[in-house]
Scaffold this motif. Structure first.
Motif, PDB file in Angstrom:
ATOM      1  N   ASP A  12       0.863  -1.170   0.000  1.00 50.94           N
ATOM      2  CA  ASP A  12       0.000   0.000   0.000  1.00 50.94           C
ATOM      3  C   ASP A  12       0.903   1.224   0.000  1.00 50.94           C
ATOM      4  O   ASP A  12       2.102   1.125  -0.137  1.00 50.94           O
ATOM      5  N   GLY A  13       0.322   2.361   0.168  1.00 50.62           N
ATOM      6  CA  GLY A  13       1.111   3.571   0.050  1.00 50.62           C
ATOM      7  C   GLY A  13       0.851   4.172  -1.304  1.00 50.62           C
ATOM      8  O   GLY A  13       0.789   3.453  -2.288  1.00 50.62           O
ATOM      9  N   TYR A  14       0.677   5.467  -1.328  1.00 50.72           N
ATOM     10  CA  TYR A  14       0.332   6.116  -2.580  1.00 50.72           C
ATOM     11  C   TYR A  14       1.537   6.226  -3.475  1.00 50.72           C
ATOM     12  O   TYR A  14       2.485   6.935  -3.177  1.00 50.72           O
ATOM     13  N   GLN A  15       1.467   5.538  -4.587  1.00 51.67           N
ATOM     14  CA  GLN A  15       2.560   5.527  -5.545  1.00 51.67           C
ATOM     15  C   GLN A  15       2.975   6.941  -5.947  1.00 51.67           C
ATOM     16  O   GLN A  15       4.149   7.274  -5.958  1.00 51.67           O
ATOM     17  N   THR A  16       1.986   7.759  -6.257  1.00 50.44           N
ATOM     18  CA  THR A  16       2.281   9.099  -6.747  1.00 50.44           C
ATOM     19  C   THR A  16       3.018   9.923  -5.699  1.00 50.44           C
ATOM     20  O   THR A  16       3.965  10.645  -6.004  1.00 50.44           O
ATOM     21  N   VAL A  17       2.571   9.776  -4.466  1.00 48.14           N
ATOM     22  CA  VAL A  17       3.211  10.532  -3.394  1.00 48.14           C
ATOM     23  C   VAL A  17       4.636  10.043  -3.178  1.00 48.14           C
ATOM     24  O   VAL A  17       5.562  10.838  -3.021  1.00 48.14           O
ATOM     25  N   GLU A  18       4.796   8.741  -3.219  1.00 47.17           N
ATOM     26  CA  GLU A  18       6.143   8.195  -3.045  1.00 47.17           C
ATOM     27  C   GLU A  18       7.079   8.698  -4.140  1.00 47.17           C
ATOM     28  O   GLU A  18       8.227   9.043  -3.883  1.00 47.17           O
ATOM     29  N   ARG A  19       6.566   8.764  -5.346  1.00 48.36           N
ATOM     30  CA  ARG A  19       7.395   9.262  -6.446  1.00 48.36           C
ATOM     31  C   ARG A  19       7.728  10.727  -6.259  1.00 48.36           C
ATOM     32  O   ARG A  19       8.834  11.165  -6.545  1.00 48.36           O
ATOM     33  N   ALA A  20       6.752  11.482  -5.780  1.00 48.37           N
ATOM     34  CA  ALA A  20       6.995  12.909  -5.567  1.00 48.37           C
ATOM     35  C   ALA A  20       8.150  13.108  -4.598  1.00 48.37           C
ATOM     36  O   ALA A  20       9.031  13.936  -4.824  1.00 48.37           O
ATOM     37  N   PHE A  21       8.178  12.326  -3.545  1.00 55.60           N
ATOM     38  CA  PHE A  21       9.240  12.503  -2.561  1.00 55.60           C
ATOM     39  C   PHE A  21      10.568  11.945  -3.045  1.00 55.60           C
ATOM     40  O   PHE A  21      11.616  12.490  -2.717  1.00 55.60           O
TER      41      PHE A  21
ATOM     42  N   VAL B  34      -6.522  11.702  12.459  1.00 49.27           N
ATOM     43  CA  VAL B  34      -7.000  11.434  11.107  1.00 49.27           C
ATOM     44  C   VAL B  34      -8.335  12.131  10.852  1.00 49.27           C
ATOM     45  O   VAL B  34      -8.500  12.839   9.865  1.00 49.27           O
ATOM     46  N   THR B  35      -9.272  11.947  11.757  1.00 52.01           N
ATOM     47  CA  THR B  35     -10.603  12.527  11.582  1.00 52.01           C
ATOM     48  C   THR B  35     -10.530  14.048  11.511  1.00 52.01           C
ATOM     49  O   THR B  35     -11.133  14.681  10.643  1.00 52.01           O
ATOM     50  N   GLU B  36      -9.748  14.603  12.434  1.00 52.74           N
ATOM     51  CA  GLU B  36      -9.550  16.047  12.500  1.00 52.74           C
ATOM     52  C   GLU B  36      -9.058  16.586  11.153  1.00 52.74           C
ATOM     53  O   GLU B  36      -9.597  17.556  10.615  1.00 52.74           O
ATOM     54  N   SER B  46     -10.677   7.733   5.165  1.00 56.34           N
ATOM     55  CA  SER B  46      -9.847   6.650   4.623  1.00 56.34           C
ATOM     56  C   SER B  46      -8.699   7.204   3.798  1.00 56.34           C
ATOM     57  O   SER B  46      -7.574   6.708   3.860  1.00 56.34           O
ATOM     58  N   THR B  47      -8.984   8.245   3.038  1.00 58.02           N
ATOM     59  CA  THR B  47      -7.934   8.871   2.232  1.00 58.02           C
ATOM     60  C   THR B  47      -6.827   9.403   3.128  1.00 58.02           C
ATOM     61  O   THR B  47      -5.639   9.152   2.898  1.00 58.02           O
ATOM     62  N   VAL B  48      -7.227  10.128   4.160  1.00 55.65           N
ATOM     63  CA  VAL B  48      -6.240  10.726   5.060  1.00 55.65           C
ATOM     64  C   VAL B  48      -5.425   9.649   5.761  1.00 55.65           C
ATOM     65  O   VAL B  48      -4.198   9.743   5.848  1.00 55.65           O
ATOM     66  N   SER B  49      -6.102   8.607   6.211  1.00 57.06           N
ATOM     67  CA  SER B  49      -5.398   7.532   6.904  1.00 57.06           C
ATOM     68  C   SER B  49      -4.335   6.904   6.010  1.00 57.06           C
ATOM     69  O   SER B  49      -3.177   6.729   6.413  1.00 57.06           O
ATOM     70  N   ARG B  50      -4.717   6.603   4.778  1.00 60.10           N
ATOM     71  CA  ARG B  50      -3.765   5.974   3.854  1.00 60.10           C
ATOM     72  C   ARG B  50      -2.624   6.914   3.514  1.00 60.10           C
ATOM     73  O   ARG B  50      -1.467   6.525   3.438  1.00 60.10           O
ATOM     74  N   LEU B  52      -1.426   9.371   5.280  1.00 57.02           N
ATOM     75  CA  LEU B  52      -0.527   9.518   6.418  1.00 57.02           C
ATOM     76  C   LEU B  52       0.368   8.291   6.562  1.00 57.02           C
ATOM     77  O   LEU B  52       1.535   8.410   6.942  1.00 57.02           O
ATOM     78  N   LYS B  53      -0.192   7.149   6.252  1.00 54.47           N
ATOM     79  CA  LYS B  53       0.623   5.944   6.336  1.00 54.47           C
ATOM     80  C   LYS B  53       1.749   5.995   5.308  1.00 54.47           C
ATOM     81  O   LYS B  53       2.884   5.593   5.576  1.00 54.47           O
ATOM     82  N   THR B  54       1.413   6.498   4.126  1.00 55.92           N
ATOM     83  CA  THR B  54       2.439   6.667   3.102  1.00 55.92           C
ATOM     84  C   THR B  54       3.520   7.635   3.573  1.00 55.92           C
ATOM     85  O   THR B  54       4.714   7.362   3.490  1.00 55.92           O
ATOM     86  N   LEU B  55       3.086   8.772   4.085  1.00 58.30           N
ATOM     87  CA  LEU B  55       4.037   9.783   4.558  1.00 58.30           C
ATOM     88  C   LEU B  55       4.872   9.241   5.712  1.00 58.30           C
ATOM     89  O   LEU B  55       6.066   9.515   5.814  1.00 58.30           O
TER      90      LEU B  55
END
Lengths: 267, 267
Positions: A12-21, B34-36, B46-50, B52-55
């Motif tokens: 999981d993890g957003y591909q696009t975001v990972e690429r951006a970083f 996440v909710t905040e 769900s978008t925010v949770s994912r 943040l996990k990526t970040l």
DNA sequence: CAACACCGTTGTTTATGAAGGAACAATACC
DNA sequence: GGTATTGTTCCTTCATAAACAACGGTGTTG
């Protein structure tokens, strides 16, 4: 979107975001052109161009001249500034690191546990021409660096175990990979209040580490000086150990730690 | 993906990346749940949770405890560190800002032109309890701040025009919005070598700005001290002007600028 | 001076990967 | 112990990001 390249770790993890970083961290190495970056990261030119434009729009990248190369933008300073604002440890450590590096004529580092890593969170480069390379934000090896060993030594044994579960990688012939020997090492570090490391991670490089204590006396971070074992004034001797310990104590004091009064001499 | 919210400015730019940085900049304000964050940015939990996990996976965010709130991660330090490495101006400016803020008992800022904005690229907060709020990475108003006016005054008139094309926004009754008056102001700033600003952007706040010169004598940045006009030792007086000018000269000298020798007194 | 090579940018198309919505698992709080 | 709230995970769908190719500059070279 066609992915002709291998997509291995896409759990999981957003591909696009990972690429951006990835792109941003490449830019951190200096100005780069679109084509250059596309080759380096195995992406399409158009993808890189559009991504950089997005980053530029946000201020994290800049393109000094039209149709030219890109570089890191000043918005990265904002995030770092806010991070430092929230981290008293690092804020207090900066002047200590500066003085320490100057007096020890060695590189000074501060590391702490973040998430599931030991990270260098601040540094001051050695005033000497010859110095060990290192980067803020990088991780350090738990069992083969003075910083890592200090952080481990300050933990409860149960927690420490979780860090040493994986096989201990051998970096040089001096790396301690025997668990019993490591246990002795931690005991020694805790008793003496500092750690030594001579070529355990990189041959020819030495390091002294000391704990930084919070108001409750817990070892919350590690301070170190390190440098080449030959060619500079830096040595793993009593003088440098005392210098490091003095600054580590000063930093702990700034964080509210009060040393236990020395026991009254007997007799 | 259904976009129930209004998507106004979607000319180009990667939506996902923009959201990631929005999230990161929200985190810069302190720990957030996440909710905040989802409510704040109008996104799905769900978008925010994912995201943040990526970040967090990249080190730009951390979640100190499982199922808890997130905060900014230490990787932001890496980018800032590299940015500073590449920018001699800011590196040299840091100690100057520290001394200046302490001696003037006011907030000290350094700004320069980046892309198509005037940005604060370094700062040192005032030692006084009462101080003006500001952030590194923020932009400053060209025509109504001492920093902006200095940067404009140092430009060739043709270039300056491009910055003043848009209507000049009035912030307070003291804001100079008349173009002829502004032209006089630039002429004055260039002749005197410093700029004054008293309540032109925010009532009750004053600022003194001075140019920083590169080796060729060009005005490449602006240094300033600012603070409330009442309630602190900071004043728009000769003493503070001279103090600022002295530090601006010191910074220019560090960048290689050699002042023209004073003309021999006549007679 | 024209032909070329190179760069960053911009259309267009397509299926992939991100967003949505709801159900799920932990806490913390009555 | 129930209840409200938190962060996480499934699963489905279609909007979005990737690919590819063509474009418009710039600088270089024969």
């Amino acid at each position: 979107m066609l992915m002709q390249q291998e997509r291995i770790e896409n759990g999981d993890g957003y591909q696009t975001v990972e690429r951006a970083f990835e792109l941003l961290e490449s830019l951190a190495g200096g100005p780069r052109g679109v084509t250059e970056l596309a080759v380096e990261l195995g992406l399409e030119k158009s993808t890189v161009s559009r991504m950089l434009k997005t980053l530029a729009g946000l201020g994290y990248a800049v393109q000094p001249e039209k149709r030219g190369a890109y570089q890191l933008g000043p918005r990265v300073l904002y995030l770092a500034d806010r991070y430092l604002d929230a981290n008293r440890l690092i804020r207090e450590a900066r002047p200590v690191l500066e003085r320490l590096a100057l007096e020890a004529r060695a590189s000074a580092h501060l590391a702490r546990e973040v998430g599931s890593q030991f990270l260098v969170v601040a540094k001051e480069a050695s005033p000497e021409l010859i110095q060990v390379a290192s980067a803020v934000g990088g991780s350090c090896v738990p069992h083969a660096s003075a910083l890592g060993k200090v952080l481990l030594a300050g933990m409860k044994p149960a927690l420490r175990m979780r860090w040493l579960q994986e096989p201990l990688q051998r970096f040089t012939e001096k790396t301690i990979v025997d668990r019993a020997a490591l246990a002795d090492e931690f005991e020694l570090i805790e008793r003496r209040g500092y750690a030594l490391e001579a070529g355990e991670e990189h041959l020819g490089v030495g390091c002294i580490g000391a704990p930084v204590r919070d108001a409750g006396g817990r070892w919350i971070a590690a301070l170190s000086i390190s440098g080449p074992l030959r060619g500079t004034p830096f040595k793993l001797d009593r003088e440098h150990i005392e210098l490091l310990l003095a600054h580590a104590r000063a930093l702990s004091a700034a964080l509210g730690y009060r040393e236990a009064p020395a026991a009254a001499p007997v007799g």
